[in-house]
Design an enzyme around this catalytic site. Structure first.
Site, PDB file in Angstrom:
ATOM      1  N   TYR A  11       0.814  -1.216   0.000  1.00  0.00           N
ATOM      2  CA  TYR A  11       0.000   0.000   0.000  1.00  0.00           C
ATOM      3  C   TYR A  11       0.851   1.271   0.000  1.00  0.00           C
ATOM      4  O   TYR A  11       0.421   2.304  -0.505  1.00  0.00           O
ATOM      5  CB  TYR A  11      -0.917   0.022   1.227  1.00  0.00           C
ATOM      6  CG  TYR A  11      -2.105  -0.902   1.097  1.00  0.00           C
ATOM      7  CD1 TYR A  11      -3.268  -0.486   0.479  1.00  0.00           C
ATOM      8  CD2 TYR A  11      -2.044  -2.208   1.592  1.00  0.00           C
ATOM      9  CE1 TYR A  11      -4.356  -1.325   0.354  1.00  0.00           C
ATOM     10  CE2 TYR A  11      -3.129  -3.062   1.469  1.00  0.00           C
ATOM     11  CZ  TYR A  11      -4.287  -2.614   0.847  1.00  0.00           C
ATOM     12  OH  TYR A  11      -5.358  -3.463   0.719  1.00  0.00           O
ATOM     13  N   THR A  83       5.803  -3.819   9.265  1.00  0.00           N
ATOM     14  CA  THR A  83       6.344  -3.871  10.633  1.00  0.00           C
ATOM     15  C   THR A  83       5.174  -4.225  11.565  1.00  0.00           C
ATOM     16  O   THR A  83       4.679  -3.361  12.289  1.00  0.00           O
ATOM     17  CB  THR A  83       6.980  -2.525  11.048  1.00  0.00           C
ATOM     18  OG1 THR A  83       6.114  -1.457  10.638  1.00  0.00           O
ATOM     19  CG2 THR A  83       8.342  -2.318  10.451  1.00  0.00           C
ATOM     20  N   ARG A 152       2.161   9.094   6.344  1.00  0.00           N
ATOM     21  CA  ARG A 152       0.989   9.522   7.121  1.00  0.00           C
ATOM     22  C   ARG A 152      -0.264   9.461   6.270  1.00  0.00           C
ATOM     23  O   ARG A 152      -1.235  10.159   6.535  1.00  0.00           O
ATOM     24  CB  ARG A 152       1.197  10.958   7.585  1.00  0.00           C
ATOM     25  CG  ARG A 152       2.580  11.216   8.038  1.00  0.00           C
ATOM     26  CD  ARG A 152       2.887  12.680   8.005  1.00  0.00           C
ATOM     27  NE  ARG A 152       2.978  13.199   9.354  1.00  0.00           N
ATOM     28  CZ  ARG A 152       3.282  14.455   9.628  1.00  0.00           C
ATOM     29  NH1 ARG A 152       3.493  15.326   8.667  1.00  0.00           N
ATOM     30  NH2 ARG A 152       3.368  14.849  10.861  1.00  0.00           N
ATOM     31  N   LYS A 204       5.679   9.961  14.114  1.00  0.00           N
ATOM     32  CA  LYS A 204       4.693   9.066  13.491  1.00  0.00           C
ATOM     33  C   LYS A 204       3.920   8.285  14.562  1.00  0.00           C
ATOM     34  O   LYS A 204       2.697   8.150  14.509  1.00  0.00           O
ATOM     35  CB  LYS A 204       5.429   8.101  12.548  1.00  0.00           C
ATOM     36  CG  LYS A 204       4.634   6.917  12.083  1.00  0.00           C
ATOM     37  CD  LYS A 204       3.586   7.299  11.081  1.00  0.00           C
ATOM     38  CE  LYS A 204       2.616   6.162  10.843  1.00  0.00           C
ATOM     39  NZ  LYS A 204       1.470   6.547  10.047  1.00  0.00           N
ATOM     40  N   GLY A 255      -8.916  -1.067  14.295  1.00  0.00           N
ATOM     41  CA  GLY A 255      -8.191  -2.088  13.538  1.00  0.00           C
ATOM     42  C   GLY A 255      -7.151  -1.474  12.636  1.00  0.00           C
ATOM     43  O   GLY A 255      -6.703  -0.352  12.866  1.00  0.00           O
ATOM     44  N   CYS A 258      -2.006   0.385  11.742  1.00  0.00           N
ATOM     45  CA  CYS A 258      -1.314   1.592  12.219  1.00  0.00           C
ATOM     46  C   CYS A 258      -1.778   1.975  13.617  1.00  0.00           C
ATOM     47  O   CYS A 258      -1.028   1.820  14.579  1.00  0.00           O
ATOM     48  CB  CYS A 258      -1.561   2.742  11.254  1.00  0.00           C
ATOM     49  SG  CYS A 258      -0.669   2.549   9.711  1.00  0.00           S
ATOM     50  N   TYR A 314     -11.559  -2.892   8.309  1.00  0.00           N
ATOM     51  CA  TYR A 314     -11.384  -2.288   9.633  1.00  0.00           C
ATOM     52  C   TYR A 314     -11.961  -0.876   9.709  1.00  0.00           C
ATOM     53  O   TYR A 314     -12.175  -0.353  10.795  1.00  0.00           O
ATOM     54  CB  TYR A 314      -9.904  -2.289  10.034  1.00  0.00           C
ATOM     55  CG  TYR A 314      -9.033  -1.277   9.343  1.00  0.00           C
ATOM     56  CD1 TYR A 314      -8.796  -0.035   9.917  1.00  0.00           C
ATOM     57  CD2 TYR A 314      -8.448  -1.546   8.117  1.00  0.00           C
ATOM     58  CE1 TYR A 314      -8.008   0.903   9.284  1.00  0.00           C
ATOM     59  CE2 TYR A 314      -7.661  -0.624   7.485  1.00  0.00           C
ATOM     60  CZ  TYR A 314      -7.447   0.597   8.072  1.00  0.00           C
ATOM     61  OH  TYR A 314      -6.663   1.537   7.440  1.00  0.00           O
TER      62      TYR A 314
HETATM   63  N1  NAD Z   1      -0.861   1.233   4.605  1.00  0.00           N
HETATM   64  C1  NAD Z   1      -0.879   2.371   5.259  1.00  0.00           C
HETATM   65  O1  NAD Z   1      -1.857   3.100   5.217  1.00  0.00           O
HETATM   66  C2  NAD Z   1       0.314   2.846   6.061  1.00  0.00           C
HETATM   67  C3  NAD Z   1       0.307   4.164   6.532  1.00  0.00           C
HETATM   68  C4  NAD Z   1       1.407   4.617   7.217  1.00  0.00           C
HETATM   69  C5  NAD Z   1       2.479   3.749   7.461  1.00  0.00           C
HETATM   70  N2  NAD Z   1       2.449   2.474   7.010  1.00  0.00           N
HETATM   71  C6  NAD Z   1       3.603   1.620   7.288  1.00  0.00           C
HETATM   72  O2  NAD Z   1       4.292   1.366   6.070  1.00  0.00           O
HETATM   73  C7  NAD Z   1       4.883   0.061   6.097  1.00  0.00           C
HETATM   74  C8  NAD Z   1       4.398  -0.740   4.906  1.00  0.00           C
HETATM   75  O3  NAD Z   1       2.989  -0.885   5.023  1.00  0.00           O
HETATM   76  P1  NAD Z   1       2.077  -1.394   3.819  1.00  0.00           P
HETATM   77  O4  NAD Z   1       0.679  -1.104   4.220  1.00  0.00           O
HETATM   78  O5  NAD Z   1       2.597  -0.861   2.526  1.00  0.00           O
HETATM   79  O6  NAD Z   1       2.365  -2.969   3.899  1.00  0.00           O
HETATM   80  P2  NAD Z   1       1.935  -4.070   2.817  1.00  0.00           P
HETATM   81  O7  NAD Z   1       1.796  -5.333   3.561  1.00  0.00           O
HETATM   82  O8  NAD Z   1       0.802  -3.565   1.981  1.00  0.00           O
HETATM   83  O9  NAD Z   1       3.202  -4.152   1.841  1.00  0.00           O
HETATM   84  C9  NAD Z   1       4.457  -4.571   2.234  1.00  0.00           C
HETATM   85  C10 NAD Z   1       5.093  -5.384   1.122  1.00  0.00           C
HETATM   86  O10 NAD Z   1       6.436  -5.680   1.501  1.00  0.00           O
HETATM   87  C11 NAD Z   1       6.757  -6.960   0.977  1.00  0.00           C
HETATM   88  N3  NAD Z   1       7.962  -7.444   1.655  1.00  0.00           N
HETATM   89  C12 NAD Z   1       8.092  -8.076   2.850  1.00  0.00           C
HETATM   90  N4  NAD Z   1       9.383  -8.306   3.118  1.00  0.00           N
HETATM   91  C13 NAD Z   1      10.111  -7.830   2.084  1.00  0.00           C
HETATM   92  C14 NAD Z   1      11.487  -7.747   1.788  1.00  0.00           C
HETATM   93  N5  NAD Z   1      12.401  -8.232   2.636  1.00  0.00           N
HETATM   94  N6  NAD Z   1      11.878  -7.196   0.627  1.00  0.00           N
HETATM   95  C15 NAD Z   1      10.957  -6.695  -0.241  1.00  0.00           C
HETATM   96  N7  NAD Z   1       9.630  -6.726  -0.006  1.00  0.00           N
HETATM   97  C16 NAD Z   1       9.206  -7.275   1.141  1.00  0.00           C
HETATM   98  C17 NAD Z   1       5.490  -7.763   1.231  1.00  0.00           C
HETATM   99  O11 NAD Z   1       5.450  -8.923   0.417  1.00  0.00           O
HETATM  100  C18 NAD Z   1       4.404  -6.736   0.880  1.00  0.00           C
HETATM  101  O12 NAD Z   1       4.032  -6.817  -0.472  1.00  0.00           O
HETATM  102  C19 NAD Z   1       4.499  -0.528   7.453  1.00  0.00           C
HETATM  103  O13 NAD Z   1       5.513  -0.267   8.380  1.00  0.00           O
HETATM  104  C20 NAD Z   1       3.263   0.249   7.826  1.00  0.00           C
HETATM  105  O14 NAD Z   1       3.048   0.296   9.205  1.00  0.00           O
HETATM  106  C21 NAD Z   1       1.395   2.009   6.301  1.00  0.00           C
END
Ligand code: NAD
Length: 415
Positions: A11, A83, A152, A204, A255, A258, A314
């Site tokens: 995402y 994470t 964010r 954050k 849910g 974050c 969620y």
């Molecule tokens: N989604 C949100 O709205 C949001 C908002 C703020 C912060 N975050 C933070 O951003 C981070 C990523 O979240 P996300 O929602 O994009 O997660 P996600 O699960 O959608 O995507 C993460 C991707 O990383 C891949 N991955 C795992 N290990 C890997 C590696 N070693 N090398 C390469 N790729 C790998 C997974 O297969 C997955 O496709 C998290 O720490 C999350 O807390 C997310």
């Protein structure tokens, strides 16, 4: 032109990679999931997010982005891997560590490494920086640049917010923060503030913890109101007319990955006990159990009761079910011998055992409105509910108009 590798095509990583690719960078998107890489290589997305397909296809057709399981040498490495929380309520940093281990094979003097994954304070310096130094001898701030830049964005509005939100960039030194800012300012229209690593990591976490505590307050007063037989929604409406009060909405729990997770990260490594933060987490975590209990009481007077859950994600208007308290409610009701049927047109996760609207409502004793998706406003409740056995609605979001649904013959319950 600089080459940027983004590790993690989820995402956060995929939209960020697309933004950079459409600003002229040569972008490599890397993921460990072969299915994701194959899909993207066919020009297909694996996640739902408004505008994402358009910007991905633009970058893909212009050959500005390629995706692969293998990392390559690059000028900039951006880490956007998950994470999650582990069972001890601590950050599972294994994905970050794996990603950094890949970078150590490719990094060269003068490169920039940015961690975007939400992490406990100290992670960028003590995990990312340390692994790189231990395995390559390169020192952050001297031989390469190291920064943390938290995300964010709001799911459902990620593309808009990526461009328009303000950003905080923390550097291991001033130069690292400035170099990272140069990358972000190619697509960020918001302001970009520079600080040190630990402050940016903490900011954050503080933002999401603030939200969690305020939701917990709303949830707690909803429980206290019910002790008094007072309508909490009316209380909040009037309280918020005060110029310095803004109580949030109570709900069926918090849910996602974050707000329900980050408060634990803030406490990690401090050893503090009896905190407001932990108490708030527990209040919010308890809400789906309280709701399940109330629903069980309502439907257990029927033989072989059936509940329909409307919305399984969620929160409203997204299809993401990660950490959704609806999962807890579903399990709790099933444990009590109640049949559950779920309708959520936004969820594409096939593991969720979804039904059509008609099938999920057929023979049901109660509709539980869990996620207040806009599309649910278009449901003609009066006619679809003809097939219900009993007309009860439990509205966890103050979504329906009480009078209207009561006129349709429903008994209306809310938080
Ligand atoms: N989604 C949100 O709205 C949001 C908002 C703020 C912060 N975050 C933070 O951003 C981070 C990523 O979240 P996300 O929602 O994009 O997660 P996600 O699960 O959608 O995507 C993460 C991707 O990383 C891949 N991955 C795992 N290990 C890997 C590696 N070693 N090398 C390469 N790729 C790998 C997974 O297969 C997955 O496709 C998290 O720490 C999350 O807390 C997310």
């Amino acid at each position: 032109m600089k080459k940027v590798s983004v590790l993690g095509m989820g995402y956060i990583g995929l939209p960020t990679a697309c933004m950079l690719a459409n600003r002229g960078f040569e972008v490599l998107g890397v993921d460990v999931d072969e299915e994701i890489i194959n899909k993207l290589n066919f020009g297909k997305l694996h996640i739902e997010e408004p505008e994402l397909e358009r910007i991905f296809l633009k970058a893909f057709k212009n050959k500005k982005i390629k995706v692969s399981l293998e990392l390559e040498k690059s000028d900039v490495f951006i880490i956007t891997v998950p994470t999650p929380l582990n069972h001890q309520n601590k950050a599972d940093l294994s994905y970050v560590i794996n990603a950094v281990n890949k970078i150590t094979d490719k990094i060269e003097k003068g490169n920039l490494v940015i961690l975007e994954s939400t992490s406990p304070p100290g992670t960028t310096r003590n995990i990312v920086g340390k692994i790189i130094t231990d395995s390559t001898g390169l020192l952050a701030g001297k031989d390469y640049y190291l920064a943390f830049c938290p995300e964010r964005v709001l799911p459902g509005k990620i593309i808009y917010e990526l461009e328009n939100n303000d950003r905080i960039v923390g550097g291991v030194d001033k130069k690292s923060a400035e170099i990272a800012k140069d990358i972000y300012k190619t697509f960020v229209k918001g302001r970009i503030f520079l600080t040190n690593l630990e402050t940016s990591e903490f900011v954050k976490l503080a933002e999401n913890t603030y939200r969690d505590i305020n939701i917990a307050f709303a949830n707690e007063i909803s429980l206290i109101c019910s002790d008094y037989g007072i309508d909490v929604w009316e209380v909040i409406k009037y309280a918020n007319m005060h110029p310095r009060v803004n109580v949030l909405n109570p709900g069926p729990g918090v849910g996602g990955h974050c707000i329900a997770v980050d408060p634990w990260f803030i406490l990690e490594n401090t050893g503090r006990k009896d905190t407001l933060i932990e108490k708030s987490r527990n209040i919010n975590n308890n809400m789906p159990f309280i709701i399940s209990e109330r629903i069980a009481k309502i439907v257990n007077e029927y033989k072989e009761p059936k509940v329909t859950i409307l919305g399984f994600s969620y929160k409203e208007n997204v299809g993401d079910t990660r950490g959704s308290p609806a999962i807890v409610i579903n399990n709790e009701l099933i444990k009590r011998g109640i049949k559950v049927s779920i309708y959520d047109p936004l969820v594409i996760n096939t593991k969720c055992n979804l039904s059509s609207l008609e099938d999920s409502i057929d023979g049901s004793d109660l509709i539980l409105l869990f996620s207040g998706h806009d599309v649910f406003k278009k449901i003609d409740l009066a006619s679809v509910s003809d097939s219900m056995r009993n007309r009860n609605i439990f509205d966890t979001r103050n979504f329906f108009n009480e009078e209207t649904v009561e006129k349709m013959g429903f008994i209306y319950y809310k938080i």
